[in-house]
Motif scaffolding. Structure first.
Motif, PDB file in Angstrom:
ATOM      1  N   PHE A   1      -0.096   3.934   4.145  1.00 32.49           N
ATOM      2  CA  PHE A   1       1.138   4.197   3.416  1.00 32.49           C
ATOM      3  C   PHE A   1       0.849   4.939   2.108  1.00 32.49           C
ATOM      4  CE2 PHE A   1       4.127   2.983   0.080  1.00 32.49           C
ATOM      5  CZ  PHE A   1       5.337   3.347   0.649  1.00 32.49           C
ATOM      6  N   CYS A   2      -0.119   4.460   1.359  1.00 33.81           N
ATOM      7  CA  CYS A   2      -0.423   5.076   0.062  1.00 33.81           C
ATOM      8  C   CYS A   2      -0.906   6.511   0.220  1.00 33.81           C
ATOM      9  CB  CYS A   2      -1.438   4.235  -0.705  1.00 33.81           C
ATOM     10  SG  CYS A   2      -0.718   2.683  -1.300  1.00 33.81           S
ATOM     11  N   TYR A   3      -1.696   6.777   1.258  1.00 34.26           N
ATOM     12  CA  TYR A   3      -2.092   8.161   1.479  1.00 34.26           C
ATOM     13  C   TYR A   3      -0.870   9.015   1.803  1.00 34.26           C
ATOM     14  CZ  TYR A   3      -3.390  12.474   3.506  1.00 34.26           C
ATOM     15  OH  TYR A   3      -3.432  13.813   3.768  1.00 34.26           O
ATOM     16  N   ASP A   4      -0.046   8.525   2.719  1.00 40.80           N
ATOM     17  CA  ASP A   4       1.146   9.290   3.124  1.00 40.80           C
ATOM     18  C   ASP A   4       2.056   9.605   1.945  1.00 40.80           C
ATOM     19  OD1 ASP A   4       0.295   9.237   5.757  1.00 40.80           O
ATOM     20  OD2 ASP A   4       1.712   7.670   6.378  1.00 40.80           O
ATOM     21  N   LYS A   5       2.139   8.706   0.976  1.00 44.40           N
ATOM     22  CA  LYS A   5       3.045   8.870  -0.163  1.00 44.40           C
ATOM     23  C   LYS A   5       2.350   9.429  -1.404  1.00 44.40           C
ATOM     24  CE  LYS A   5       6.288   7.319   2.344  1.00 44.40           C
ATOM     25  NZ  LYS A   5       7.058   8.304   3.055  1.00 44.40           N
ATOM     26  N   GLY A   6       1.055   9.705  -1.316  1.00 47.40           N
ATOM     27  CA  GLY A   6       0.337  10.276  -2.448  1.00 47.40           C
ATOM     28  C   GLY A   6       0.021   9.297  -3.561  1.00 47.40           C
TER      29      GLY A   6
ATOM     30  N   ALA B   1      -9.786   0.189   3.263  1.00 49.45           N
ATOM     31  CA  ALA B   1      -9.157  -1.085   3.638  1.00 49.45           C
ATOM     32  C   ALA B   1     -10.084  -2.254   3.357  1.00 49.45           C
ATOM     33  CB  ALA B   1      -8.738  -1.056   5.113  1.00 49.45           C
ATOM     34  N   ASP B   2     -11.374  -2.103   3.639  1.00 50.46           N
ATOM     35  CA  ASP B   2     -12.321  -3.175   3.333  1.00 50.46           C
ATOM     36  C   ASP B   2     -12.439  -3.418   1.835  1.00 50.46           C
ATOM     37  OD1 ASP B   2     -13.048  -4.302   5.760  1.00 50.46           O
ATOM     38  OD2 ASP B   2     -14.677  -2.891   6.110  1.00 50.46           O
ATOM     39  N   LEU B   3     -12.388  -2.353   1.050  1.00 47.29           N
ATOM     40  CA  LEU B   3     -12.428  -2.542  -0.403  1.00 47.29           C
ATOM     41  C   LEU B   3     -11.187  -3.263  -0.898  1.00 47.29           C
ATOM     42  CD1 LEU B   3     -13.984   0.840  -1.498  1.00 47.29           C
ATOM     43  CD2 LEU B   3     -15.032  -1.423  -1.664  1.00 47.29           C
ATOM     44  N   VAL B   4     -10.041  -2.978  -0.306  1.00 42.81           N
ATOM     45  CA  VAL B   4      -8.813  -3.715  -0.658  1.00 42.81           C
ATOM     46  C   VAL B   4      -8.975  -5.179  -0.297  1.00 42.81           C
ATOM     47  CG1 VAL B   4      -6.378  -4.011  -0.055  1.00 42.81           C
ATOM     48  CG2 VAL B   4      -7.276  -1.732  -0.546  1.00 42.81           C
ATOM     49  N   ARG B   5      -9.529  -5.459   0.883  1.00 39.77           N
ATOM     50  CA  ARG B   5      -9.765  -6.849   1.278  1.00 39.77           C
ATOM     51  C   ARG B   5     -10.723  -7.535   0.316  1.00 39.77           C
ATOM     52  NH1 ARG B   5     -10.487  -4.007   6.487  1.00 39.77           N
ATOM     53  NH2 ARG B   5      -8.448  -4.036   7.464  1.00 39.77           N
ATOM     54  N   ALA B   6     -11.699  -6.804  -0.203  1.00 42.82           N
ATOM     55  CA  ALA B   6     -12.660  -7.386  -1.153  1.00 42.82           C
ATOM     56  C   ALA B   6     -12.005  -7.726  -2.477  1.00 42.82           C
ATOM     57  CB  ALA B   6     -13.828  -6.409  -1.380  1.00 42.82           C
ATOM     58  N   LEU B   7     -11.028  -6.920  -2.872  1.00 40.74           N
ATOM     59  CA  LEU B   7     -10.372  -7.161  -4.153  1.00 40.74           C
ATOM     60  C   LEU B   7      -9.355  -8.278  -4.017  1.00 40.74           C
ATOM     61  CD1 LEU B   7      -9.834  -3.500  -5.315  1.00 40.74           C
ATOM     62  CD2 LEU B   7     -11.436  -5.144  -6.253  1.00 40.74           C
TER      63      LEU B   7
ATOM     64  N   PRO C   1      -5.507   2.300  -7.667  1.00 41.89           N
ATOM     65  CA  PRO C   1      -5.821   1.024  -7.026  1.00 41.89           C
ATOM     66  C   PRO C   1      -4.750  -0.048  -7.259  1.00 41.89           C
ATOM     67  CG  PRO C   1      -7.795   1.943  -7.968  1.00 41.89           C
ATOM     68  CD  PRO C   1      -6.655   2.820  -8.421  1.00 41.89           C
ATOM     69  N   SER C   2      -4.153  -0.071  -8.447  1.00 43.86           N
ATOM     70  CA  SER C   2      -3.118  -1.076  -8.706  1.00 43.86           C
ATOM     71  C   SER C   2      -1.905  -0.871  -7.804  1.00 43.86           C
ATOM     72  CB  SER C   2      -2.693  -1.043 -10.176  1.00 43.86           C
ATOM     73  OG  SER C   2      -2.168   0.228 -10.514  1.00 43.86           O
ATOM     74  N   GLN C   3      -1.575   0.379  -7.490  1.00 44.23           N
ATOM     75  CA  GLN C   3      -0.466   0.667  -6.578  1.00 44.23           C
ATOM     76  C   GLN C   3      -0.796   0.184  -5.168  1.00 44.23           C
ATOM     77  OE1 GLN C   3      -0.463   4.902  -7.298  1.00 44.23           O
ATOM     78  NE2 GLN C   3       1.451   4.783  -8.464  1.00 44.23           N
ATOM     79  N   VAL C   4      -2.024   0.429  -4.737  1.00 49.01           N
ATOM     80  CA  VAL C   4      -2.445   0.004  -3.408  1.00 49.01           C
ATOM     81  C   VAL C   4      -2.361  -1.516  -3.302  1.00 49.01           C
ATOM     82  CG1 VAL C   4      -4.333  -0.015  -1.737  1.00 49.01           C
ATOM     83  CG2 VAL C   4      -3.970   2.001  -3.167  1.00 49.01           C
ATOM     84  N   LEU C   5      -2.874  -2.210  -4.301  1.00 53.24           N
ATOM     85  CA  LEU C   5      -2.864  -3.673  -4.270  1.00 53.24           C
ATOM     86  C   LEU C   5      -1.438  -4.222  -4.295  1.00 53.24           C
ATOM     87  CD1 LEU C   5      -5.906  -4.403  -6.600  1.00 53.24           C
ATOM     88  CD2 LEU C   5      -5.818  -4.490  -4.096  1.00 53.24           C
ATOM     89  N   GLU C   6      -0.555  -3.555  -5.000  1.00 53.87           N
ATOM     90  CA  GLU C   6       0.847  -3.981  -5.028  1.00 53.87           C
ATOM     91  C   GLU C   6       1.483  -3.829  -3.638  1.00 53.87           C
ATOM     92  OE1 GLU C   6       4.859  -3.190  -7.710  1.00 53.87           O
ATOM     93  OE2 GLU C   6       3.075  -1.981  -8.074  1.00 53.87           O
ATOM     94  N   ILE C   7       1.210  -2.716  -2.969  1.00 52.16           N
ATOM     95  CA  ILE C   7       1.741  -2.488  -1.623  1.00 52.16           C
ATOM     96  C   ILE C   7       1.166  -3.524  -0.651  1.00 52.16           C
ATOM     97  CG2 ILE C   7       1.878  -0.853   0.307  1.00 52.16           C
ATOM     98  CD1 ILE C   7       3.559  -0.066  -2.186  1.00 52.16           C
ATOM     99  N   VAL C   8      -0.120  -3.845  -0.782  1.00 54.91           N
ATOM    100  CA  VAL C   8      -0.727  -4.874   0.074  1.00 54.91           C
ATOM    101  C   VAL C   8       0.036  -6.186  -0.067  1.00 54.91           C
ATOM    102  CG1 VAL C   8      -2.762  -6.327   0.435  1.00 54.91           C
ATOM    103  CG2 VAL C   8      -3.035  -3.884   0.144  1.00 54.91           C
TER     104      VAL C   8
END
Length: 151
Positions: free
Chosen positions: A86-91, A145-151, A95-102
């Motif tokens: 999703f984050c790639y598709d929307k530009g 995705a693995d880095l997101v899981r790690a955070l 990292p804080s945006q990615v974590l919020e979407i997760v």
């Protein structure tokens, strides 16, 4: 989430802060690499399958205009993988945006019997190591995705 370390924090706190910051920077690098990989012909989004969960989010553009966008978790994804796509598709590259979407997508999955075929690991370090291996294989979306899981 990234945060600033205080100068008076002990060695362990500084070490944890630096590890978290380096994972966030690695996540940003993977997100950028996903963009390069997709621009070179790799599809950014799988075609066909019905999403396991969907939600509508409001995105604000650079001029303050809001518009609805749909975030979806596909059958083969968990919340982290769906957030990267999703984050790639929307530009979105922060990292804080990615974590919020997760977080939003995890909430959308609550109460659903969804078991993606993803090997779950026990520690953040294990996810970080797997992300390193994935990036060496140029599988940047999986690494992110693995880095997101790690955070």
């Amino acid at each position: 989430k990234m945060h600033m370390c205080s100068a008076t924090a002990g060695h362990m706190a500084r070490d944890t802060c630096w590890r978290r910051a380096s994972k966030s920077l690695a996540l940003l690098a993977c997100l950028l690499a996903v963009g390069v990989q997709c621009d070179e012909g790799t599809p950014a989004q799988p075609a066909g399958p019905v999403p396991v969960a969907e939600m509508t989010l409001m995105m604000t553009d650079g001029q303050g205009k809001q518009s609805p966008v749909t975030a979806a978790v596909m059958p083969e994804e968990d919340a982290a993988a769906a957030a990267i796509r999703f984050c790639y598709d929307k530009g979105l590259t922060q990292p804080s945006q990615v974590l919020e979407i997760v977080g939003y997508l995890k909430g959308a999955l609550e109460g659903k019997e969804h078991e993606p075929d993803i090997e779950l690991l026990r520690t953040a370090g294990a996810y970080s190591r797997r992300a390193t291996e994935s990036s060496k294989e140029e599988s940047y979306a999986e690494a992110a995705a693995d880095l997101v899981r790690a955070l």
